[in-house]
Design an enzyme around this catalytic site. Structure first.
Site, short mmCIF file in Angstrom:
data_model
loop_
_atom_site.label_atom_id
_atom_site.label_comp_id
_atom_site.label_asym_id
_atom_site.label_seq_id
_atom_site.Cartn_x
_atom_site.Cartn_y
_atom_site.Cartn_z
N ASP A 136 42.67 8.92 -9.87
CA ASP A 136 41.33 8.11 -9.50
C ASP A 136 40.26 8.89 -9.31
O ASP A 136 39.14 8.58 -9.91
CB ASP A 136 41.73 7.52 -8.06
CG ASP A 136 42.55 6.13 -8.47
OD1 ASP A 136 42.58 5.74 -9.79
OD2 ASP A 136 43.18 5.48 -7.61
N CYS A 137 40.30 10.05 -8.55
CA CYS A 137 39.18 10.94 -8.57
C CYS A 137 38.91 12.08 -9.70
O CYS A 137 37.75 12.29 -9.97
CB CYS A 137 39.15 11.94 -7.23
SG CYS A 137 40.90 12.55 -6.99
#
Ligand code: SF4
Ligand code: SF4
Lengths: 509, 128
Positions: A136-137
């Site tokens: 996600d990051c």
């Protein structure tokens, strides 16, 4: 004015003040012995402030940490390649460590981590490739880009194990040429190869680790670096200490960092390293007065494929450097792997730096632990021995039996090899299906097994590691080895089939 | 002068080195030889002034002859003067000078190629 040193000690501050004032007397470790001999130890302590050392040789245990900066969208690199040489990516997102000996996936031993480092230092661009599973990051999954050293945020050399205090010289007692990290070793002890600068070697000039230790500034690859502390595998208690060193790769020079390949062994990196030794007391004076004549090492037989290789004799660096030594009554040529000319250059450059005041000296912030010693690996799964995989039912033949008998035995025994015994049941030869077929196809006056057998039998013993036996089969291009006891009696056979079962894909029968 | 003499058994049936020595009276030093069942090449060393005579004789006997010069070349930029090549050379063609710089005595070389393999820095190569 120098009388204030009559206390027979000089502080590091006094030495640094002299360096800044341009008054320091700096000599190389090659010059020091004559100075001490001429002036005496106490006068030498008053006279000389710094002794510089240097070495330039293969330091496999080298590499560099990099930070490449973040891509957009960002990637958390899991696997990283620089010019097809894999770097370790198991650290933060865009950091990696490249090891000098890591080989290219496309060019084998002609290009490796050391070449990547040399290319970067030489201003050449390299290709970075990385992959990730995406998070996600860090959503990005792949990145490919061309980078120059100046594009990196950080490039820090870190050598986990460098500057050996002492390194064995190597020779080879076997009858075939060996390709090792000590270079090409000719058969029958045809040459002796050694490494290390002897009189100029840093740790040889401070064997009690008085002024060498954590935090000490050094010359590394042409730039100013630092000693991190003891290196891995350091063993001061046995006289084999090593150092872990670090330096800024962006300031290094290809004059002192050179990629290399040892044929049949692989990639390595030649590194120039030097330590300036502040002459603070008589101990330092004495240890820097050492000469090549006083420094000894062992000549080790690399023909023995085990960890504890026998030392054939002790030898001084003076003898090694003379180009010829005596070994078992024979004259043998010696040559080095490290460059003495470059070692001198390192010590001279370092001397210049100190004279110009461009390097501050420091004493160790933490000392080397002199009691430390390395241990061999604790192996919980013992390496399999020949005894465990050999065939114990062996069909043999005696040397005076007729060839026809050998043919029958080969047929019946479902084997291709018959060990040949003499009257005392000792191994004297081997016959194969091929030998027998040949003899039958071209009948002449040769009728007994002894006439057709091969007398030079490659053999193994029950306690030999199977990997070594596998090497013997490979090298001699054969498919079976008789296993003999110390009396040369055949107690088994080891075949390619036995090994194939055990070692599987790694050793294809 | 070093000459490379190559021959095939089809064309050359005699022992040509022996023949050439007998016919020309020149002493020929054989430095290296590769003899296969059907062909072979031999590296020989002859006095400069006799090279022409020997060449002509060898050709007459059916061999091809070429003159060899400057066999091994050293790339000075790559060489770090380590000395790994010194002890592997059967001819002692390499040595250090007083400044620990490598020097190569070309005329000793018999082109065995060992040093090329032994040099960790790829500084040595064969000049064709
Ligand atoms: S081995 Fe190669 S690098 Fe070393 S001295 Fe010889 S030519 Fe130079
Ligand atoms: S080719 Fe052989 S003989 Fe010639 S210099 Fe190299 S090692 Fe020596």
């Amino acid at each position: 004015m120098r009388d204030k040193y009559s206390t027979m000690e000089k502080s590091i501050d006094e030495i640094n003040t002299r360096i800044h004032d341009g008054n320091a007397r700096v000599v190389t470790a090659e010059e020091m012995p004559d100075i001490v001999a001429e002036l005496g130890e106490e006068a030498a302590l008053r006279e000389v402030d710094v002794v510089t050392t240097g070495t330039f040789g293969a330091m496999c245990s080298s590499g560099a940490f990099f930070n490449f900066g973040h891509a957009d969208p960002p990637i958390r690199m899991e696997r990283v390649w620089l010019n097809d040489v894999e770097a370790y990516g198991g650290i933060a997102a865009v950091d990696a460590y490249i090891g000098a000996t890591q080989q290219s996936t496309t060019q084998g031993d002609r290009y490796g981590g050391a070449h990547v480092i040399e290319d970067l230092i030489s201003g050449r661009s390299i290709e970075l490739r990385a992959i990730s599973r995406g998070t996600d990051c860090y959503p990005r999954r792949t990145v490919t880009t061309n980078l120059l050293l100046e594009d990196f945020n950080d490039a820090t050399m870190l050598n986990p194990r460098n500057a050996y205090q002492c390194y064995n010289a190597a020779t080879n007692s076997t009858d075939r040429i060996l390709h090792t990290y000590m270079g090409t070793l000719l058969p029958n002890c045809g040459n002796v190869s050694y490494s290390g600068a002897g009189v100029l070697s840093p740790l040889a000039n401070d064997p009690t680790y008085r002024v060498i230790g954590s935090g000490v500034p050094i010359f590394l690859g042409g730039a100013q670096g630092m000693i991190v502390g003891e290196g891995t595998q350091s063993s001061p208690a046995t006289g084999f200490a090593t150092l872990m060193t670090t330096g800024d790769l962006t300031r290094m020079s290809p004059d002192y960092i050179r990629a290399a390949t040892f044929q049949g062994y692989g990639v390595t990196m030649y590194v120039g390293l030097g330590v300036p030794l502040p002459v603070t007391d008589l101990t330092v004076v004495r240890s820097t007065a050492v000469r090549d004549e006083d420094l000894t090492t062992g000549i080790v037989d690399y023909g023995v494929p085990y960890r504890d290789r026998p030392t054939l004799r002790r030898i001084s660096y003076a003898e090694l450097k003379s180009g010829r030594i005596e070994l078992d009554g024979e004259e043998v040529k010696t040559s080095s792997l490290s460059s003495y000319r470059k070692a001198r250059e390192v010590a001279e450059t370092l001397k210049n730096w100190v004279e110009m005041g461009s390097i501050d000296l420091a004493l160790p912030t933490r000392r080397v632990d002199r009691t430390r010693r390395t241990h061999p690996m604790r192996e919980t799964n013992l390496v399999p021995r020949v005894r465990e995989v050999m065939e114990t039912k062996v069909v043999c033949i005696t040397e005076d039996e007729p060839i026809t008998e050998a043919a029958l035995k080969l047929l019946r025994g479902e084997t291709n090899h018959l060990p040949v015994l003499n009257g005392d049941h000792r191994l004297v030869g081997i016959v194969t299906t091929y030998d027998v077929t040949k003899a039958v196809a071209r009948p002449d006056d040769r009728v007994a097994v002894r006439d057709v057998m091969t007398r030079k039998v490659v053999r193994t013993t029950p306690e030999e590691a199977v990997d070594i036996a596998a090497q013997k089969l490979d090298r001699n291009n054969i498919s079976a080895l008789p296993v003999v006891d110390p009396q040369n009696r055949v107690i088994g056979m080891l075949t390619a089939l036995n090994l194939g079962k055990l070692l599987g894909g790694r050793w294809k029968a | 002068m070093k000459l490379m003499v190559s021959f095939s058994r089809k064309k050359v049936s005699e022992p040509i080195i022996a023949r050439a020595v007998m016919d020309t009276g020149v002493l020929i030093n054989v430095e290296r030889a590769r003899i296969e069942p059907t062909e072979g090449d031999v590296l020989i060393d002859v006095p400069d002034e006799s090279a022409r005579t020997v060449c002509m004789k060898m050709r007459e006997l059916g061999a091809t002859v070429s003159v060899l010069r400057d066999a091994i070349i050293r790339d000075e930029d790559e060489c770090v003067d380590c000395g790994a090549c010194i002890s592997v050379c059967p001819q002692e063609a390499f040595s250090f000078d007083s400044d620990w710089k490598l020097s190569l005595d070309q005329p000793r070389c018999v082109l065995c190629g060992r040093c090329i393999q032994a040099c960790p820095h790829g500084a040595l190569s064969l000049q064709k």
